[in-house]
Enzyme design. Structure first.
Site, PDB file in Angstrom:
ATOM      1  N   ASP A  83       0.828  -1.203   0.000  1.00  0.00           N
ATOM      2  CA  ASP A  83       0.000   0.000   0.000  1.00  0.00           C
ATOM      3  C   ASP A  83       0.863   1.254   0.000  1.00  0.00           C
ATOM      4  O   ASP A  83       2.051   1.219   0.344  1.00  0.00           O
ATOM      5  CB  ASP A  83      -0.959   0.007   1.189  1.00  0.00           C
ATOM      6  N   GLU A 147       0.149  -1.306   5.732  1.00  0.00           N
ATOM      7  CA  GLU A 147       1.230  -0.785   6.564  1.00  0.00           C
ATOM      8  C   GLU A 147       1.083   0.705   6.802  1.00  0.00           C
ATOM      9  O   GLU A 147       1.474   1.218   7.855  1.00  0.00           O
ATOM     10  CB  GLU A 147       2.585  -1.080   5.907  1.00  0.00           C
TER      11      GLU A 147
END
Length: 437
Positions: A83, A147
């Site tokens: 991400d 994350e």
């Protein structure tokens, strides 16, 4: 050294991953699955069997194990997240999800944080498959979701629900370390992360007596909150040197030929003043910190609200959480409550290990003029969640960067980009390290 195909593939993989928009806006607003499927397909081509795992539909993680030649050896975890943080295209010179390669640079969100490392891992493993290379110890590769937010759909989910996939893992590498730091005086420094400050994001709440804005009100929630926020923002935290930060300061002092006194705050501050730009590698990690970031109160200018709130980005050093909590109690006082909005542990990794020596040696082979030093990250990574499994994490995502390239500014910044040659250096160093780890 990795083969020529790997050194080309790492550029293509970085660009391809950037083009897959995995923007994490928080609150579950993200979809990493297309990037996870891309990575899984490349892994499957090497003969391993990747597993895709989701806590929430669309929030996919990829885990695969590459068997080593020594079944008695502990396994090594190699991880990167899929991400990225949001990017406003209007602010960028190149569209943030174009993955464009221009003038020897790959542009786009994730070029440094951290689709570049994902691409390096994939390029190295594919080159090994072509050559028939096997690592000494088992490698567990994990590409994670979430994350950039809570990690609840990513490494937290994997650690809590799929611990068996990481059986035997005792050490790990992830972001962010082994990048070139130019000190402005001709030195190249390569910091390797061996610690992280803990995360203490706080919500402050002040309550008072609601009333008319024209009346005397000595129980004003906004006033109480503002006073507490000011105390927090102006607080000078005491010096606390962890083993990693002490080692970093000691090695930097030796590199600069400075006779340093690390016994008290005055001595440390004096050393930081003498280090020039290199001080930025350690100055945020010699103390705990708490920075007010958000305020919320009221709904009309002539109404005193009964409640006001604020958010604070707090960070605490390994061993410093108790002091952090006690200090926040004192700074907020009796009229303001605080609670953790999000909390994660601080980490400390040893430096006297074969793994750290192998990381240092791999960098020095390809950057012999560079100076490798340890450092502690001021923020945090997925290593925090994987530490729940007893895995000791290091930051090692190698990049050789040119003078004037502001690596730290690339993280979450406008015009994030990475030089092609930095990626190729990273593949070479990662290949060398993983062969010997």
């Amino acid at each position: 050294m990795a083969d020529a195909q790997a050194r080309d593939e790492v550029v293509r993989f970085t660009s391809d991953l950037i083009r897959i928009d995995t923007t994490n806006r928080g609150g579950g607003d993200c979809r990493e699955r297309p990037a996870a499927e891309y990575a899984a397909a490349l892994l499957a081509d090497t003969g391993v069997e990747p597993v895709l795992l989701e806590r929430t539909p669309g929030r996919a993680n990829v885990v695969a194990r590459i068997e080593g030649t020594d079944p008695s050896a502990d396994a090594l975890l190699v991880h990167g997240h899929l991400d990225v943080v949001p990017a406003e295209a209007a602010d960028w010179s190149v569209h943030p999800f174009s993955g464009e390669v221009r003038d020897g640079v790959v542009w786009g969100r994730g070029a440094v944080d951290m689709k570049n490392m994902d691409a390096m891992i994939l390029a190295v493993l594919r080159s090994w498959a072509r050559e028939g290379v096997r690592p000494r110890r088992d490698l567990v590769v994990a590409f994670t979701a979430d994350e950039e937010a809570s990690a609840e759909d990513g490494s937290g989910f994997l650690a809590d629900r799929h611990a068996a996939l990481f059986e035997g893992c005792t050490e790990a590498i992830g972001e962010s370390g082994a990048f070139t730091f130019h000190d402005g005086a001709g030195r190249e420094i390569y910091p390797i992360a061996a610690g992280e400050r803990g995360t203490g994001w706080l919500k402050l709440t002040a309550r008072g007596r609601a009333g008319h804005g024209s009346k005397v009100n000595r129980d004003n929630a906004v006033t109480r909150l503002a006073a507490a926020v000011t105390r927090i923002g102006e607080h000078r935290w005491p010096l606390r040197l962890t083993p990693t930060v002490r080692a970093a300061l000691t090695e930097l002092a030796a590199l600069y030929g400075i006779d340093a006194d690390l016994s008290d705050a005055a001595g440390v501050d004096a050393l930081l003043d003498k280090l020039g730009p290199a001080a930025s590698l350690v100055e945020a990690t010699v103390r705990n910190s708490a920075n007010p970031t958000m305020l919320s109160a009221g709904y009309k200018v002539n109404v005193i609200p009964g409640e006001a709130s604020a958010f604070v980005d707090g960070r605490f050093l390994p061993g410093g959480e108790d002091e952090f909590r006690t200090t926040l109690d004192d700074l907020t006082g009796p009229d303001v409550d605080w609670e953790f909005h999000h909390r994660e542990v601080a980490l400390q990794a040893p430096l006297d290990t074969p793994l750290y020596a192998q990381m240092r040696a791999a960098v020095q082979e390809f950057a012999p003029e560079g100076h490798v030093v340890p450092y502690c990250m001021s923020g945090g990574t997925d290593a925090k969640q994987f530490s729940r499994l007893g895995i000791t994490g290091y930051g090692f995502a190698p990049l050789r960067l040119p003078v004037g390239f502001d690596y730290q500014a690339m993280f979450h910044g406008v015009d994030e980009r990475v030089p092609v040659e930095a990626l190729r250096f990273g593949v070479d160093v990662l290949d060398r390290f993983l062969r010997t780890a």
